[in-house]
Design a protein around this motif. Structure first.
Motif, mmCIF file in Angstrom:
data_model
loop_
_atom_site.group_PDB
_atom_site.id
_atom_site.type_symbol
_atom_site.label_atom_id
_atom_site.label_comp_id
_atom_site.label_asym_id
_atom_site.label_seq_id
_atom_site.Cartn_x
_atom_site.Cartn_y
_atom_site.Cartn_z
ATOM 1 N N UNK A 158 5.889 -9.623 -5.497
ATOM 2 C CA UNK A 158 4.683 -8.804 -5.583
ATOM 3 C C UNK A 158 5.135 -7.371 -5.822
ATOM 4 N N UNK A 159 4.608 -6.760 -6.876
ATOM 5 C CA UNK A 159 4.932 -5.374 -7.183
ATOM 6 C C UNK A 159 3.828 -4.459 -6.667
ATOM 7 N N UNK A 160 4.222 -3.343 -6.072
ATOM 8 C CA UNK A 160 3.274 -2.363 -5.542
ATOM 9 C C UNK A 160 3.617 -1.007 -6.140
ATOM 10 N N UNK A 161 2.616 -0.340 -6.704
ATOM 11 C CA UNK A 161 2.771 1.026 -7.189
ATOM 12 C C UNK A 161 1.727 1.873 -6.492
ATOM 13 N N UNK A 162 2.137 3.019 -6.004
ATOM 14 C CA UNK A 162 1.252 3.893 -5.243
ATOM 15 C C UNK A 162 1.377 5.311 -5.791
ATOM 16 N N UNK A 163 0.244 5.975 -6.000
ATOM 17 C CA UNK A 163 0.242 7.384 -6.413
ATOM 18 C C UNK A 163 -0.541 8.174 -5.376
ATOM 19 N N UNK A 164 0.085 9.237 -4.879
ATOM 20 C CA UNK A 164 -0.552 10.124 -3.905
ATOM 21 C C UNK A 164 -0.919 11.420 -4.603
ATOM 22 N N UNK A 165 -2.158 11.846 -4.444
ATOM 23 C CA UNK A 165 -2.602 13.127 -4.980
ATOM 24 C C UNK A 165 -3.122 13.969 -3.827
ATOM 25 N N UNK A 166 -2.328 14.966 -3.463
ATOM 26 C CA UNK A 166 -2.717 15.885 -2.402
ATOM 27 C C UNK A 166 -3.116 17.201 -3.033
ATOM 28 N N UNK A 167 -4.266 17.760 -2.652
ATOM 29 C CA UNK A 167 -4.710 19.018 -3.263
ATOM 30 C C UNK A 167 -3.620 20.094 -3.191
ATOM 31 N N UNK A 168 -3.382 20.713 -4.344
ATOM 32 C CA UNK A 168 -2.391 21.798 -4.403
ATOM 33 C C UNK A 168 -0.959 21.328 -4.561
ATOM 34 N N UNK A 169 -0.736 20.042 -4.710
ATOM 35 C CA UNK A 169 0.612 19.500 -4.854
ATOM 36 C C UNK A 169 0.671 18.563 -6.047
ATOM 37 N N UNK A 170 1.876 18.387 -6.567
ATOM 38 C CA UNK A 170 2.070 17.449 -7.670
ATOM 39 C C UNK A 170 1.891 16.023 -7.157
ATOM 40 N N UNK A 171 1.469 15.156 -8.042
ATOM 41 C CA UNK A 171 1.324 13.741 -7.676
ATOM 42 C C UNK A 171 2.684 13.176 -7.287
ATOM 43 N N UNK A 172 2.665 12.262 -6.326
ATOM 44 C CA UNK A 172 3.880 11.572 -5.914
ATOM 45 C C UNK A 172 3.691 10.087 -6.182
ATOM 46 N N UNK A 173 4.722 9.482 -6.699
ATOM 47 C CA UNK A 173 4.677 8.056 -7.023
ATOM 48 C C UNK A 173 5.654 7.312 -6.127
ATOM 49 N N UNK A 174 5.228 6.136 -5.697
ATOM 50 C CA UNK A 174 6.071 5.283 -4.857
ATOM 51 C C UNK A 174 5.940 3.850 -5.364
ATOM 52 N N UNK A 175 6.928 3.042 -5.082
ATOM 53 C CA UNK A 175 6.899 1.665 -5.549
ATOM 54 C C UNK A 175 7.625 0.764 -4.567
ATOM 55 N N UNK A 176 7.332 -0.517 -4.678
ATOM 56 C CA UNK A 176 8.032 -1.519 -3.870
ATOM 57 C C UNK A 176 7.911 -2.863 -4.566
ATOM 58 N N UNK A 177 8.861 -3.700 -4.308
ATOM 59 C CA UNK A 177 8.810 -5.097 -4.733
ATOM 60 C C UNK A 177 8.985 -5.917 -3.467
ATOM 61 N N UNK A 178 8.016 -6.795 -3.222
ATOM 62 C CA UNK A 178 8.044 -7.623 -2.025
ATOM 63 C C UNK A 178 8.312 -9.071 -2.441
ATOM 64 N N UNK A 179 9.357 -9.634 -1.860
ATOM 65 C CA UNK A 179 9.715 -11.027 -2.154
ATOM 66 C C UNK A 179 8.814 -11.941 -1.330
ATOM 67 N N UNK A 180 8.161 -12.886 -1.991
ATOM 68 C CA UNK A 180 7.205 -13.776 -1.335
ATOM 69 C C UNK A 180 7.809 -15.110 -0.933
ATOM 70 N N UNK A 181 8.770 -15.565 -1.659
ATOM 71 C CA UNK A 181 9.312 -16.905 -1.380
ATOM 72 C C UNK A 181 10.655 -16.829 -0.708
#
Length: 181
Positions: A158-181
């Motif tokens: 399972x792939x997860x991509x996350x973008x955080x947008x905080x007022x007054x700051x640049x966007x931050x990107x995060x990711x993860x890969x979760x093994x299911x089996x």
């Protein structure tokens, strides 16, 4: 190298990796939450009810004040136990699933959450692990942050991509890969 750093700075930098809890960790956290809920939280809730019954029978105003104060402290303890249980493992996850658990956490943390989850959703251990990964991270963010989460799953990963947008700051990107089996 200066050009690459400048481009990355404007784009919010390279995505940072989120670490997902292992299969044993997710099960342990769920068991701890259940033990906390079914043990101390229920016993303290019963104590609050007993104090309420006692308060109704007391005629001395001074004693009634003491019982009411004790009842207020017991209610705070119950709330604290529920908060600890929520941090260990969101109870909503077991009953309603991944999306409601993430929305409840975002609401509690004062975050604006936009979810992109496959129509089939996630279930079982993969939902638990992805939820705990995201819930732990959402709790670390400042209120008022906008968060966009995209989840894509296959049979084993399972792939997860996350973008955080905080007022007054640049966007931050995060990711993860979760093994299911």
């Amino acid at each position: 190298m200066g050009l690459v750093r400048g481009i990355l700075a404007r784009a919010g930098g390279l995505p940072a990796r989120l670490r997902s809890p292992g299969p044993g960790s997710a099960a342990l956290r769920r068991d701890l939450e259940r033990t906390l809920h079914n043990g101390p939280a229920l016993r303290v809730s019963a104590l609050a009810l007993e104090l309420s019954l006692i308060s109704g029978t007391v005629t001395d105003p001074r004693v009634r004040e003491l019982v009411d104060a004790a009842q207020g402290r017991v209610r705070l303890i119950v709330d604290d136990l529920r908060d600890v249980g929520q941090v260990l493992y969101p109870p909503v996850l077991a009953g309603a699933g991944l999306v409601p658990a993430l929305r409840e956490t975002a609401d509690r943390c004062g975050l604006a959450l936009d979810l992109d989850v496959p129509p089939s959703g996630l279930t079982g251990p993969s939902a638990s692990r992805v939820c705990l990964l995201l819930v732990d991270h959402l709790r670390s963010l400042r209120p008022g942050t906008s968060v966009v989460v995209r989840i894509r799953g296959g049979l084993r990963l399972v792939g997860v991509h996350l973008r955080e947008d905080r007022p007054g700051h640049a966007s931050r990107h995060r990711w993860a890969v979760v093994r299911c089996a």
